[in-house]
Design a protein around this motif. Structure first.
Motif, PDB file in Angstrom:
ATOM      1  N   GLY A  75      47.773  -5.117 -27.362  1.00  0.00           N
ATOM      2  CA  GLY A  75      46.422  -4.989 -26.865  1.00  0.00           C
ATOM      3  C   GLY A  75      45.780  -3.656 -27.178  1.00  0.00           C
ATOM      4  N   ASP A  76      46.578  -2.693 -27.637  1.00  0.00           N
ATOM      5  CA  ASP A  76      46.068  -1.364 -27.973  1.00  0.00           C
ATOM      6  C   ASP A  76      46.177  -1.183 -29.481  1.00  0.00           C
ATOM      7  N   ALA A  77      45.042  -1.104 -30.157  1.00  0.00           N
ATOM      8  CA  ALA A  77      45.033  -0.954 -31.613  1.00  0.00           C
ATOM      9  C   ALA A  77      44.864   0.500 -32.030  1.00  0.00           C
ATOM     10  N   GLY A  78      44.895   1.419 -31.049  1.00  0.00           N
ATOM     11  CA  GLY A  78      44.690   2.819 -31.390  1.00  0.00           C
ATOM     12  C   GLY A  78      43.223   3.085 -31.696  1.00  0.00           C
ATOM     13  N   THR A  79      42.931   4.299 -32.098  1.00  0.00           N
ATOM     14  CA  THR A  79      41.545   4.653 -32.410  1.00  0.00           C
ATOM     15  C   THR A  79      41.194   4.231 -33.832  1.00  0.00           C
ATOM     16  N   GLY A  80      39.938   3.863 -34.015  1.00  0.00           N
ATOM     17  CA  GLY A  80      39.481   3.438 -35.326  1.00  0.00           C
ATOM     18  C   GLY A  80      38.879   2.052 -35.262  1.00  0.00           C
ATOM     19  N   PRO A  81      38.389   1.555 -36.393  1.00  0.00           N
ATOM     20  CA  PRO A  81      37.781   0.225 -36.437  1.00  0.00           C
ATOM     21  C   PRO A  81      38.784  -0.870 -36.065  1.00  0.00           C
ATOM     22  N   THR A  82      38.259  -2.035 -35.735  1.00  0.00           N
ATOM     23  CA  THR A  82      39.112  -3.190 -35.453  1.00  0.00           C
ATOM     24  C   THR A  82      40.042  -3.435 -36.634  1.00  0.00           C
ATOM     25  N   PRO A  83      41.350  -3.568 -36.392  1.00  0.00           N
ATOM     26  CA  PRO A  83      42.261  -3.783 -37.520  1.00  0.00           C
ATOM     27  C   PRO A  83      42.038  -5.131 -38.183  1.00  0.00           C
ATOM     28  N   ASP A  84      42.404  -5.213 -39.442  1.00  0.00           N
ATOM     29  CA  ASP A  84      42.314  -6.464 -40.174  1.00  0.00           C
ATOM     30  C   ASP A  84      43.418  -7.428 -39.779  1.00  0.00           C
ATOM     31  N   ALA A  85      44.542  -6.884 -39.325  1.00  0.00           N
ATOM     32  CA  ALA A  85      45.689  -7.725 -38.971  1.00  0.00           C
ATOM     33  C   ALA A  85      46.500  -7.057 -37.870  1.00  0.00           C
ATOM     34  N   VAL A  86      47.115  -7.871 -37.039  1.00  0.00           N
ATOM     35  CA  VAL A  86      48.101  -7.389 -36.072  1.00  0.00           C
ATOM     36  C   VAL A  86      49.338  -8.267 -36.206  1.00  0.00           C
ATOM     37  N   THR A  87      50.500  -7.655 -36.070  1.00  0.00           N
ATOM     38  CA  THR A  87      51.751  -8.403 -36.062  1.00  0.00           C
ATOM     39  C   THR A  87      52.331  -8.311 -34.663  1.00  0.00           C
ATOM     40  N   MET A  88      53.087  -9.338 -34.266  1.00  0.00           N
ATOM     41  CA  MET A  88      53.601  -9.392 -32.895  1.00  0.00           C
ATOM     42  C   MET A  88      54.995 -10.008 -32.871  1.00  0.00           C
ATOM     43  N   ASN A  89      55.799  -9.546 -31.903  1.00  0.00           N
ATOM     44  CA  ASN A  89      57.083 -10.172 -31.606  1.00  0.00           C
ATOM     45  C   ASN A  89      57.136 -10.433 -30.113  1.00  0.00           C
ATOM     46  N   HIS A  90      57.743 -11.539 -29.719  1.00  0.00           N
ATOM     47  CA  HIS A  90      57.620 -11.972 -28.331  1.00  0.00           C
ATOM     48  C   HIS A  90      58.820 -11.615 -27.460  1.00  0.00           C
ATOM     49  N   ALA A  91      59.645 -10.671 -27.878  1.00  0.00           N
ATOM     50  CA  ALA A  91      60.807 -10.324 -27.078  1.00  0.00           C
ATOM     51  C   ALA A  91      60.392  -9.846 -25.690  1.00  0.00           C
ATOM     52  N   HIS A  92      59.294  -9.092 -25.619  1.00  0.00           N
ATOM     53  CA  HIS A  92      58.785  -8.587 -24.349  1.00  0.00           C
ATOM     54  C   HIS A  92      57.267  -8.506 -24.445  1.00  0.00           C
ATOM     55  N   ALA A  93      56.621  -8.436 -23.284  1.00  0.00           N
ATOM     56  CA  ALA A  93      55.164  -8.382 -23.267  1.00  0.00           C
ATOM     57  C   ALA A  93      54.632  -7.142 -23.970  1.00  0.00           C
ATOM     58  N   THR A  94      55.458  -6.127 -24.111  1.00  0.00           N
ATOM     59  CA  THR A  94      55.020  -4.902 -24.774  1.00  0.00           C
ATOM     60  C   THR A  94      55.096  -5.003 -26.290  1.00  0.00           C
ATOM     61  N   HIS A  95      55.388  -6.195 -26.810  1.00  0.00           N
ATOM     62  CA  HIS A  95      55.466  -6.403 -28.258  1.00  0.00           C
ATOM     63  C   HIS A  95      54.492  -7.465 -28.751  1.00  0.00           C
ATOM     64  N   TRP A  96      53.740  -8.060 -27.834  1.00  0.00           N
ATOM     65  CA  TRP A  96      52.814  -9.102 -28.258  1.00  0.00           C
ATOM     66  C   TRP A  96      51.720  -9.278 -27.219  1.00  0.00           C
ATOM     67  N   MET A  97      50.674  -9.985 -27.607  1.00  0.00           N
ATOM     68  CA  MET A  97      49.553 -10.282 -26.727  1.00  0.00           C
ATOM     69  C   MET A  97      49.278 -11.776 -26.824  1.00  0.00           C
ATOM     70  N   ARG A  98      49.138 -12.411 -25.677  1.00  0.00           N
ATOM     71  CA  ARG A  98      48.991 -13.870 -25.682  1.00  0.00           C
ATOM     72  C   ARG A  98      47.739 -14.318 -26.436  1.00  0.00           C
ATOM     73  N   ASN A  99      46.632 -13.645 -26.208  1.00  0.00           N
ATOM     74  CA  ASN A  99      45.378 -14.016 -26.865  1.00  0.00           C
ATOM     75  C   ASN A  99      44.733 -12.786 -27.484  1.00  0.00           C
ATOM     76  N   PRO A 100      45.150 -12.414 -28.671  1.00  0.00           N
ATOM     77  CA  PRO A 100      44.547 -11.244 -29.328  1.00  0.00           C
ATOM     78  C   PRO A 100      43.059 -11.465 -29.561  1.00  0.00           C
TER      79      PRO A 100
END
Length: 260
Positions: free
Chosen positions: A68-93
């Motif tokens: 859920g945090d993309a850091g500072t800057g424009p909206t990224p073109d892509a995000v990658t996620m892993n579902h091991a824990h909530a801190t590795h993915w977002m249900r609805n990006p």
């Protein structure tokens, strides 16, 4: 053998955006860049936990293990996620992110990504993760980002030593973003074994829960890697300018570390 054949098939069947990392696996690694971001360069910024923002000289951006945090800057073109824990993915990006790449399989077949965004290629290699008393097949992805001959691998929530087939699919890596928690993913000795086999020129530790685990990791790598722990949350790299010796670059997260 099966994963080697998969890697070969992916390379043969790939579109014009063929993987340079697979093609060049085993070739001499190319070299840290210093100046402002320019064509051919990549900036890697450590947001926190296992999330890093990768920006290219063409103005493209991707965020790893996006929660859920993309850091500072424009909206990224892509995000990658892993579902091991909530801190590795977002249900609805956010829908404004064009590519929202899940690293786990939800059916019988492994999830496969091969996404070309200008000169940035994003692909994945699946591995298994622990699930209760057993294992979830293809529950994690090693995501690989290729730009202008530079091959960057994010190991995600890697729970086991890769097989020869995995290494064949991964190909050459110049930069590795490696979890060094010492237990939630892999033990420190096992992670060191992986990294010394990959032989990347730059390793960036992530998924750090204690100074003790990080120090153990650095001590175990010090025989073959230079340790660079200068303050700073980002590094800029280029395929044409990499260090002559392997380096571990310890970055400071921009956000407070997450608890697992």
């Amino acid at each position: 053998m099966m994963r080697f054949l998969v890697a070969l098939a992916l390379l043969i069947a790939a579109p014009a955006s063929a993987s340079q990392c697979i093609q060049l696996a085993g070739a001499p690694a190319p070299k840290l860049w210093r100046a402002a971001l320019a064509p051919g360069e990549v900036r890697i910024r450590y947001i926190g936990h296992a999330a890093l923002r990768i920006e290219t000289g063409q103005g493209r951006a991707a965020v790893t293990d996006f929660y859920g945090d993309a850091g500072t800057g424009p909206t990224p073109d892509a995000v990658t996620m892993n579902h091991a824990h909530a801190t590795h993915w977002m249900r609805n990006p956010p829908a404004e992110i064009p590519y929202r790449l899940k690293g786990w399989s939800e059916g019988a077949e492994p999830v496969r990504h091969w996404v070309q965004i200008d000169d940035l290629l994003i692909r994945n290699v699946t591995t298994d993760i622990r699930a209760g008393a057993g294992w979830e097949r293809d529950g994690n992805s090693i995501f690989i980002f290729e730009y202008e001959g530079l091959c960057i691998g994010h190991l995600g929530h890697l729970h086991h030593l890769p097989t020869d087939g995995h290494y064949a699919e991964i190909g050459r890596l110049d930069v590795v973003l490696a979890p060094v928690d010492g237990g939630y993913t892999m033990s420190v000795p096992d992670m060191i074994t992986v990294l010394k086999r990959v032989r990347a020129r730059v390793v960036i530790p992530m998924h750090i829960f204690s100074g003790y685990a990080l120090e153990r990791f650095l001590a175990g790598m010090a025989d073959t890697f230079e340790i660079d722990a200068r303050p700073g949350s980002e590094i800029t790299l280029s395929a044409t300018s990499m260090p002559d010796y392997p380096v571990i670059r310890v970055l400071t997260p921009e956000r407070a570390p997450w608890a697992e």
